[in-house]
Structure formats: structure tokens, C-alpha cells
Design an enzyme around this catalytic site. Sequence first.
Site, PDB file in Angstrom:
ATOM      1  CD  GLN A 102     -43.061   2.925 -47.975  1.00 15.12           C
ATOM      2  OE1 GLN A 102     -44.157   4.014 -48.386  1.00 15.12           O
ATOM      3  NE2 GLN A 102     -41.524   3.472 -47.248  1.00 15.12           N
ATOM      4  CB  VAL A 104     -42.169   2.926 -58.112  1.00 16.15           C
ATOM      5  CG1 VAL A 104     -43.243   2.405 -56.819  1.00 16.15           C
ATOM      6  CG2 VAL A 104     -42.342   4.245 -58.053  1.00 16.15           C
ATOM      7  CG  ASP A 105     -36.468   4.776 -57.264  1.00 14.35           C
ATOM      8  OD1 ASP A 105     -36.303   5.721 -55.997  1.00 14.35           O
ATOM      9  OD2 ASP A 105     -35.783   3.665 -57.360  1.00 14.35           O
ATOM     10  CG  HIS A 120     -45.754   0.632 -52.419  1.00 11.11           C
ATOM     11  ND1 HIS A 120     -45.621   1.878 -52.273  1.00 11.11           N
ATOM     12  CD2 HIS A 120     -46.617   0.105 -52.253  1.00 11.11           C
ATOM     13  CE1 HIS A 120     -46.040   1.781 -51.029  1.00 11.11           C
ATOM     14  NE2 HIS A 120     -46.617   0.818 -51.182  1.00 11.11           N
ATOM     15  CB  CYS A 131     -54.447 -10.673 -70.761  1.00 10.04           C
ATOM     16  SG  CYS A 131     -52.988 -10.135 -71.241  1.00 10.04           S
ATOM     17  CB  CYS A 149     -55.459  -8.885 -74.932  1.00  9.79           C
ATOM     18  SG  CYS A 149     -55.678  -7.653 -73.757  1.00  9.79           S
ATOM     19  CB  THR A 187     -40.527   6.483 -45.020  1.00 14.99           C
ATOM     20  OG1 THR A 187     -41.591   5.821 -45.831  1.00 14.99           O
ATOM     21  CG2 THR A 187     -40.586   5.713 -44.287  1.00 14.99           C
ATOM     22  CB  ALA A 233     -26.421   8.999 -42.628  1.00 12.70           C
TER      23      ALA A 233
HETATM   24  C1  BV8 Z   1     -53.414  -1.382 -49.888  1.00 13.71           C
HETATM   25  C2  BV8 Z   1     -46.564   3.766 -56.344  1.00 13.71           C
HETATM   26  C3  BV8 Z   1     -54.965  -3.142 -49.154  1.00 13.71           C
HETATM   27  C4  BV8 Z   1     -47.441   4.663 -57.499  1.00 13.71           C
HETATM   28  C5  BV8 Z   1     -47.555   4.754 -54.090  1.00 13.71           C
HETATM   29  C6  BV8 Z   1     -58.713   3.506 -47.425  1.00 13.71           C
HETATM   30  C7  BV8 Z   1     -59.352   2.593 -49.039  1.00 13.71           C
HETATM   31  C8  BV8 Z   1     -58.134   1.702 -49.567  1.00 13.71           C
HETATM   32  C9  BV8 Z   1     -56.683   2.050 -48.193  1.00 13.71           C
HETATM   33  C10 BV8 Z   1     -56.846   2.544 -47.704  1.00 13.71           C
HETATM   34  C11 BV8 Z   1     -57.997   3.555 -46.983  1.00 13.71           C
HETATM   35  N1  BV8 Z   1     -57.199   4.349 -46.017  1.00 13.71           N
HETATM   36  C12 BV8 Z   1     -56.373   4.168 -46.294  1.00 13.71           C
HETATM   37  C13 BV8 Z   1     -55.727   2.723 -47.265  1.00 13.71           C
HETATM   38  C14 BV8 Z   1     -54.633   2.457 -47.121  1.00 13.71           C
HETATM   39  C15 BV8 Z   1     -53.281   3.175 -48.147  1.00 13.71           C
HETATM   40  C16 BV8 Z   1     -52.626   3.762 -47.538  1.00 13.71           C
HETATM   41  O1  BV8 Z   1     -51.767   4.283 -46.414  1.00 13.71           O
HETATM   42  N2  BV8 Z   1     -52.645   5.407 -47.514  1.00 13.71           N
HETATM   43  C17 BV8 Z   1     -52.623   6.670 -46.803  1.00 13.71           C
HETATM   44  C18 BV8 Z   1     -52.101   7.564 -48.094  1.00 13.71           C
HETATM   45  C19 BV8 Z   1     -53.224   6.892 -45.564  1.00 13.71           C
HETATM   46  N3  BV8 Z   1     -52.715   1.994 -48.515  1.00 13.71           N
HETATM   47  C20 BV8 Z   1     -53.238   1.487 -49.734  1.00 13.71           C
HETATM   48  O2  BV8 Z   1     -54.081   1.722 -50.623  1.00 13.71           O
HETATM   49  C21 BV8 Z   1     -51.944  -0.012 -50.330  1.00 13.71           C
HETATM   50  N4  BV8 Z   1     -52.674  -0.754 -50.437  1.00 13.71           N
HETATM   51  O3  BV8 Z   1     -53.907  -1.564 -48.230  1.00 13.71           O
HETATM   52  O4  BV8 Z   1     -53.922  -2.444 -49.879  1.00 13.71           O
HETATM   53  C22 BV8 Z   1     -56.395  -2.759 -49.425  1.00 13.71           C
HETATM   54  C23 BV8 Z   1     -56.125  -3.036 -50.879  1.00 13.71           C
HETATM   55  C24 BV8 Z   1     -57.912  -2.226 -50.101  1.00 13.71           C
HETATM   56  C25 BV8 Z   1     -58.659  -1.694 -49.374  1.00 13.71           C
HETATM   57  C26 BV8 Z   1     -58.082  -1.745 -48.642  1.00 13.71           C
HETATM   58  C27 BV8 Z   1     -56.571  -1.867 -48.177  1.00 13.71           C
HETATM   59  C28 BV8 Z   1     -51.292   0.558 -51.173  1.00 13.71           C
HETATM   60  C29 BV8 Z   1     -50.218   1.941 -51.256  1.00 13.71           C
HETATM   61  C30 BV8 Z   1     -49.252   2.113 -52.407  1.00 13.71           C
HETATM   62  C31 BV8 Z   1     -49.358   3.535 -53.434  1.00 13.71           C
HETATM   63  N5  BV8 Z   1     -48.601   3.857 -53.962  1.00 13.71           N
HETATM   64  N6  BV8 Z   1     -46.981   4.704 -55.176  1.00 13.71           N
HETATM   65  C32 BV8 Z   1     -46.136   5.333 -57.616  1.00 13.71           C
HETATM   66  O5  BV8 Z   1     -45.068   5.823 -56.918  1.00 13.71           O
HETATM   67  O6  BV8 Z   1     -47.040   6.289 -58.858  1.00 13.71           O
HETATM   68  S1  BV8 Z   1     -47.404   4.943 -52.598  1.00 13.71           S
HETATM   69  C33 BV8 Z   1     -46.082   6.258 -52.583  1.00 13.71           C
HETATM   70  O7  BV8 Z   1     -46.584   6.780 -51.706  1.00 13.71           O
HETATM   71  C34 BV8 Z   1     -44.544   6.148 -52.707  1.00 13.71           C
HETATM   72  O8  BV8 Z   1     -44.979   4.417 -53.221  1.00 13.71           O
HETATM   73  C35 BV8 Z   1     -44.285   5.301 -51.084  1.00 13.71           C
HETATM   74  O9  BV8 Z   1     -44.838   3.934 -50.454  1.00 13.71           O
HETATM   75  C36 BV8 Z   1     -45.752   6.377 -50.439  1.00 13.71           C
HETATM   76  C37 BV8 Z   1     -45.241   7.494 -49.694  1.00 13.71           C
HETATM   77  O10 BV8 Z   1     -44.439   7.747 -49.447  1.00 13.71           O
HETATM   78  P1  BV8 Z   1     -42.688   8.278 -49.321  1.00 13.71           P
HETATM   79  O11 BV8 Z   1     -41.475   6.541 -49.727  1.00 13.71           O
HETATM   80  O12 BV8 Z   1     -42.263   8.172 -47.515  1.00 13.71           O
HETATM   81  O13 BV8 Z   1     -41.595   9.486 -49.300  1.00 13.71           O
HETATM   82  P2  BV8 Z   1     -42.513  11.098 -48.881  1.00 13.71           P
HETATM   83  O14 BV8 Z   1     -42.349  11.909 -50.187  1.00 13.71           O
HETATM   84  O15 BV8 Z   1     -43.999  10.759 -48.219  1.00 13.71           O
HETATM   85  O16 BV8 Z   1     -41.766  11.320 -47.761  1.00 13.71           O
HETATM   86  C38 BV8 Z   1     -40.149  11.131 -48.259  1.00 13.71           C
HETATM   87  C39 BV8 Z   1     -39.644  11.183 -46.445  1.00 13.71           C
HETATM   88  O17 BV8 Z   1     -38.425  11.592 -47.552  1.00 13.71           O
HETATM   89  C40 BV8 Z   1     -39.850  12.347 -45.841  1.00 13.71           C
HETATM   90  O18 BV8 Z   1     -40.045  12.191 -44.581  1.00 13.71           O
HETATM   91  C41 BV8 Z   1     -38.379  13.471 -45.947  1.00 13.71           C
HETATM   92  O19 BV8 Z   1     -38.021  13.793 -45.153  1.00 13.71           O
HETATM   93  C42 BV8 Z   1     -37.121  12.709 -46.098  1.00 13.71           C
HETATM   94  N7  BV8 Z   1     -36.299  12.871 -47.361  1.00 13.71           N
HETATM   95  C43 BV8 Z   1     -36.282  13.511 -47.525  1.00 13.71           C
HETATM   96  N8  BV8 Z   1     -34.493  13.684 -48.273  1.00 13.71           N
HETATM   97  C44 BV8 Z   1     -33.859  13.065 -47.871  1.00 13.71           C
HETATM   98  C45 BV8 Z   1     -34.836  12.017 -47.393  1.00 13.71           C
HETATM   99  N9  BV8 Z   1     -34.478  11.060 -46.375  1.00 13.71           N
HETATM  100  C46 BV8 Z   1     -33.215  10.989 -46.338  1.00 13.71           C
HETATM  101  N10 BV8 Z   1     -32.672  11.563 -46.519  1.00 13.71           N
HETATM  102  C47 BV8 Z   1     -33.309  12.679 -47.852  1.00 13.71           C
HETATM  103  N11 BV8 Z   1     -32.133  13.295 -48.951  1.00 13.71           N
HETATM  104 ZN    ZN Z   2     -53.209  -7.291 -72.276  1.00 14.59          ZN
END
Ligand code: BV8
Ligand code: ZN
Length: 248
Positions: A102, A104-105, A120, A131, A149, A187, A233
Site C-alpha cells: 500500500q 507509495v514510497d 496505491h 492526458c 497540455c 498495516t 522481526a
Molecule cells: C477504492 C495513497 C474502488 C495516497 C492511500 C466511500 C466512497 C468511496 C470509497 C470508499 C468509501 N468508503 C470506503 C471506501 C473505500 C476506501 C477506504 O478504504 N476508506 C477507508 C478510510 C474506510 N478505499 C478507497 O477509496 C480505495 N479505492 O475503494 O476504489 C471504489 C472507487 C469508487 C467508489 C467506491 C470504491 C483507494 C484507497 C487508497 C487511498 N490512498 N494512500 C497517499 O499516500 O497520500 S491510503 C493510505 O493509508 C496508504 O496508502 C495505506 O494504504 C493506507 C492505510 O495505511 P497503513 O498502510 O495501514 O498505515 P497506518 O498508518 O494505517 O498503520 C500503520 C501500521 O503500522 C500500524 O498498525 C502500526 O502499528 C504499524 N507499525 C508502526 N511501526 C511499525 C509498524 N509495523 C511494523 N513495524 C514497525 N516499525
Molecule cells: Zn496533460
Amino acid sequence: MDAKTIEAVAGRLAAARRVAVSSGAGMSAESGVATFRDADGLWSKFNPAELATPQAFRRDPAKVWAWYRQRRAKLAAVEPHVGHRLLAEWEARVERLTIVTQNVDGLHHRAGSKHVIELHGRLDVVRCSVCSFARQTLDDLGPDPLCECGERLRPGVVWFSESLPSGAFEAAVEAVRGADVLLVIGTSGMVQPAASLAALAKQAGAFLVEINPGRTESGANFDAILPAPCGAALSALDAAWSRVRSAP
Ligand code: BV8
Ligand code: ZN
């Protein structure tokens, strides 16, 4: 970390033909890339609805670009850590190791992993909102860059309510359903459809492992949990796996 769990997971990895990894922001935390939902995470300072949606970009492109320019500038200064590097090394140990991320880095690629599915998009890509122009660059393109464009350029990431890159999720489902072991690393399991991969893998018979020091929402019933930072880990798993491989 429980030594028995490490040995059990290492045994599964040693016996596996195909391994899949599903990584989130926690995978890159030890490289210094901010996560989204940890206490000091990005979402604690910014509201995703204001910054990571097409509506937000239409409403105030300069505000969205200011956030992404800051994140892009930080990305130029970070490196993959030992966890990224071990996952890249492990590709040579099994028939196929596929990473579904997930993030984007781009750090899995930079660590040398060859089979990476980026659900993502990429922070170091910019593309035209109209375009087909796209370019990989971390240059600072200014507060509101335009395409040749004449239309606006946007970060090459997938925003909320946007569809994933075509074919990416299908390839991810195929990778996790075909895996003997799925490692779910760093995640919170909050974002769909990425969060559904663990349950899909489990249904298809994968041995499911979670590597995360925190609690998560994924709800998938894991066969093993390593409640630790992924660098430690993965290093412990690597050592145990090497012992299994060299055992007579
Ligand atoms: C989609 C890129 C089909 C941008 C990101 C209503 C309308 C439309 C859609 C929805 C809706 N309701 C729900 C949805 C679906 C929606 C969704 O899921 N929403 C959530 C908030 C409920 N999803 C979408 O919209 C997706 N598209 O569904 O398309 C569609 C199309 C139209 C209409 C309907 C459906 C697109 C989702 C993509 C969003 N883009 N990022 C950017 O980066 O700026 S999301 C972003 O947060 C990340 O990419 C990542 O995916 C996401 C989750 O984050 P995590 O990676 O889990 O990170 P987080 O911080 O949450 O957790 C970190 C974890 O690491 C923790 O658990 C922590 O304990 C742990 N950790 C910490 N340190 C360590 C560690 N683990 C190991 N080692 C360590 N050292
Ligand atoms: Zn363009």
C-alpha cells in the site's frame, strides 16, 4: 518476540514454494517515513478527506500539492532499512516471493525487490489529471504545476474513492491466494480493498502471519503474530530460517 513463534514461522517459510507479503506504512516507519494512523501519524495532523481525495484536489490544488511536496521532499532523504533488504534477499530462497504494498514510497524497489505490486501508486510519480502524461521525478515542481497540455499535474498516487491501477488488485489477489505463507507487515488494516487480502489468503489456505507492534483492525485470524517492529522481526525470522536451511 516468542522464540517458538519465530521457529514455527521460519519452518513455514523454509517449506514454502510461494510467499506473499502485504505491507503498509509500518513497513517504512523504521526508514523514517511517517505512518498514517500512529499517534504522530500523518492523519493526526491532516484530515485525509481534505488532502487525499480528488474533490480536495479540485477544491484547492495548491493545498494538496503543498502536502505532497513536503512528503516528496522527505522521500528523497530516506533509505530502505534491513527489513526491506531481507525481503529482497528472500526472493532467491523461494520459487516466488511477491510483495503487495500500500506504500507509495518505492522503498521495496529500492531495496532490490523485483516482484512488487503497488496498489496505491508512487509518490515519486507525477501525472496529468487529463492526458496520459506521467513522469517519475522527485523534483520540486512548484505550487501548482501544469502539464504541457495545459491541464494540472497531480501526484501519481491513488486517492480515496479512486480506483486502483488497472489489474493491480487482481494481481494482488492472485499472489496472496497462491501463497503458502502471507506475511502482513505494518498495516492497520483500515483501507479497502487492500485490507481484504489477508482474509482472501486465509480462505485459500495460506499460513497467515502478522508482523506489527500495535493492534490492528484486520480481523483476519492470523496463524502467528509477531508483535514487534518489522526490522527486528524479519531479522529474527531470517536467522531462524538460515538455521533451518543449514540443519543436516
Ligand atoms: C477504492 C495513497 C474502488 C495516497 C492511500 C466511500 C466512497 C468511496 C470509497 C470508499 C468509501 N468508503 C470506503 C471506501 C473505500 C476506501 C477506504 O478504504 N476508506 C477507508 C478510510 C474506510 N478505499 C478507497 O477509496 C480505495 N479505492 O475503494 O476504489 C471504489 C472507487 C469508487 C467508489 C467506491 C470504491 C483507494 C484507497 C487508497 C487511498 N490512498 N494512500 C497517499 O499516500 O497520500 S491510503 C493510505 O493509508 C496508504 O496508502 C495505506 O494504504 C493506507 C492505510 O495505511 P497503513 O498502510 O495501514 O498505515 P497506518 O498508518 O494505517 O498503520 C500503520 C501500521 O503500522 C500500524 O498498525 C502500526 O502499528 C504499524 N507499525 C508502526 N511501526 C511499525 C509498524 N509495523 C511494523 N513495524 C514497525 N516499525
Ligand atoms: Zn496533460
